[in-house]
Write a protein that holds these residues in place. Sequence first.
Motif, short mmCIF file in Angstrom:
data_model
loop_
_atom_site.label_atom_id
_atom_site.label_comp_id
_atom_site.label_asym_id
_atom_site.label_seq_id
_atom_site.Cartn_x
_atom_site.Cartn_y
_atom_site.Cartn_z
N LEU A 1 0.84 -1.20 0.00
CA LEU A 1 0.00 0.00 0.00
C LEU A 1 0.88 1.25 0.00
O LEU A 1 1.80 1.36 0.80
CB LEU A 1 -0.91 0.01 1.24
CG LEU A 1 -1.96 1.12 1.31
CD1 LEU A 1 -2.97 0.98 0.19
CD2 LEU A 1 -2.67 1.09 2.67
N THR A 2 0.59 2.16 -0.92
CA THR A 2 1.29 3.44 -0.97
C THR A 2 0.28 4.57 -0.86
O THR A 2 -0.94 4.34 -0.90
CB THR A 2 2.10 3.58 -2.28
OG1 THR A 2 1.23 3.39 -3.40
CG2 THR A 2 3.21 2.54 -2.34
N TYR A 3 0.80 5.79 -0.75
CA TYR A 3 -0.06 6.92 -0.41
C TYR A 3 0.24 8.09 -1.34
O TYR A 3 1.39 8.32 -1.73
CB TYR A 3 0.17 7.35 1.04
CG TYR A 3 0.14 6.18 2.00
CD1 TYR A 3 -1.06 5.70 2.51
CD2 TYR A 3 1.33 5.53 2.34
CE1 TYR A 3 -1.07 4.59 3.36
CE2 TYR A 3 1.31 4.42 3.19
CZ TYR A 3 0.11 3.97 3.68
OH TYR A 3 0.10 2.87 4.51
N GLN A 4 -0.81 8.82 -1.66
CA GLN A 4 -0.68 10.01 -2.49
C GLN A 4 -1.52 11.12 -1.85
O GLN A 4 -2.73 10.98 -1.72
CB GLN A 4 -1.17 9.70 -3.91
CG GLN A 4 -0.81 10.77 -4.92
CD GLN A 4 -1.13 10.37 -6.35
OE1 GLN A 4 -1.40 11.21 -7.18
NE2 GLN A 4 -1.12 9.08 -6.64
N SER A 5 -0.85 12.17 -1.44
CA SER A 5 -1.53 13.24 -0.72
C SER A 5 -1.99 14.33 -1.68
O SER A 5 -1.27 14.71 -2.60
CB SER A 5 -0.57 13.84 0.32
OG SER A 5 -1.18 14.92 0.99
N GLY A 6 -3.21 14.83 -1.46
CA GLY A 6 -3.68 15.95 -2.27
C GLY A 6 -5.18 15.98 -2.44
O GLY A 6 -5.88 15.01 -2.12
N ASP A 7 -5.67 17.10 -2.94
CA ASP A 7 -7.07 17.28 -3.29
C ASP A 7 -7.23 16.86 -4.74
O ASP A 7 -6.84 17.59 -5.66
CB ASP A 7 -7.47 18.75 -3.09
CG ASP A 7 -8.91 19.02 -3.47
OD1 ASP A 7 -9.59 18.12 -4.02
OD2 ASP A 7 -9.38 20.15 -3.22
N PHE A 8 -7.79 15.69 -4.99
CA PHE A 8 -7.81 15.16 -6.35
C PHE A 8 -8.72 15.94 -7.30
O PHE A 8 -8.67 15.76 -8.50
CB PHE A 8 -8.19 13.67 -6.36
CG PHE A 8 -9.45 13.34 -5.60
CD1 PHE A 8 -10.69 13.52 -6.17
CD2 PHE A 8 -9.37 12.84 -4.31
CE1 PHE A 8 -11.84 13.22 -5.47
CE2 PHE A 8 -10.52 12.54 -3.61
CZ PHE A 8 -11.77 12.73 -4.18
N LEU A 9 -9.56 16.83 -6.75
CA LEU A 9 -10.37 17.68 -7.63
C LEU A 9 -9.50 18.71 -8.33
O LEU A 9 -9.74 19.04 -9.49
CB LEU A 9 -11.47 18.37 -6.82
CG LEU A 9 -12.42 19.28 -7.60
CD1 LEU A 9 -13.19 18.47 -8.65
CD2 LEU A 9 -13.39 19.98 -6.66
N THR A 10 -8.46 19.19 -7.65
CA THR A 10 -7.62 20.24 -8.22
C THR A 10 -6.20 19.77 -8.52
O THR A 10 -5.54 20.32 -9.41
CB THR A 10 -7.55 21.44 -7.25
OG1 THR A 10 -7.08 20.98 -5.97
CG2 THR A 10 -8.92 22.06 -7.07
N ALA A 11 -5.71 18.77 -7.80
CA ALA A 11 -4.32 18.34 -7.97
C ALA A 11 -4.21 17.26 -9.04
O ALA A 11 -5.19 16.59 -9.39
CB ALA A 11 -3.77 17.82 -6.64
#
Length: 341
Positions: free
Chosen positions: A214-224
């Motif tokens: 499992l890996t992680y991706q940080s951010g607001d996917f609507l804008t990023a």
Amino acid sequence: MKQTPTFITSFKQFRDVAYAFRLPRIIFSALDLDLFTKMENRDWTIPELAKRVRVSQRGLAILCRNLASVGLLVKSQSGYQLAPFSKRYLQESSPDFRGDYLGLMQRQWSEWSHLTEVIRVGQPRDSKEPETTEYRRSFSWAMHHRSLQPAKEVAQQISLKAARSLLDLGGGPGTYALAFLALNPILHATVMDRPAALDVARMLAEQSFLGTRLTYQSGDFLTARISGTYDVVWYSNVLHIYSPADNLKIFKKIKRILNPGGRLLIQDTFLQDPKELQPLEANLFAVSMLLYTERGNTYSVRDVREWLQRAGLTRSRVLHMKEGTGDWEGQLIEGRHPRTG
């Protein structure tokens, strides 16, 4: 989650529906008093327990009698003790304690009392206040508690044998991602959400050997930007947060990161009849979106499939889960990236 439609055709029915607040208010008062935790694992007389909880004997006697009538307490010869359900889920010392989810429900009770005000203005009361890290972590734990059993049920019914990569978009604590990893040994998953939610996901993954996949991706996917390409995108209980235009924008983003033939799987509560009046839960949940989001709502199966078509995910269908399993009404909507060549 199934609810029988209530069509009000008599004043008695109207009265019954309007007075349905009583039992929830009794339960929330018990939670406000921390009653279930303070009772520990022993039998209490009313005078002893009233002293422990610091309430009146008369009030406590009536409260406990009502809680026993629905099985949250057990009436004994001398007084009351916790029922097995309450010991497991409502007592803070239990490993299965649902504290964050109980706190969420208590906050919702308070917010729903302001519904008239919110309807007048069309926006949440605190829409201008920034969300705290503490709230987002607590909310993520609450969603983990809510999803523990449904995630296992859904993962058992969706075949991902050919998939090697999955993105849990807006996946919060990663509960569904971990459930899919548990049943698919060649699968690797990524959870994308805000940093505070990913803090919870990391804590849960550390408790499981599955965390190595499992890996992680940080951010607001609507804008990023969404990094990577995937065989499957899991979009669970996110659709209702956004407007139709926002969801279409997100679907177009997903299309760009899906491998040819890849699948977008959407889990949510969907309106299903032509007049968009049923199921009842879908309409009730739209009120929650009015209270807590600036643009959210609940949407029909027809609308979601139309957005998928416009986004280029041209092959869509409704997937039915076994009755009584999964979230909501046991339906998912699948959109597929068309294969090239």
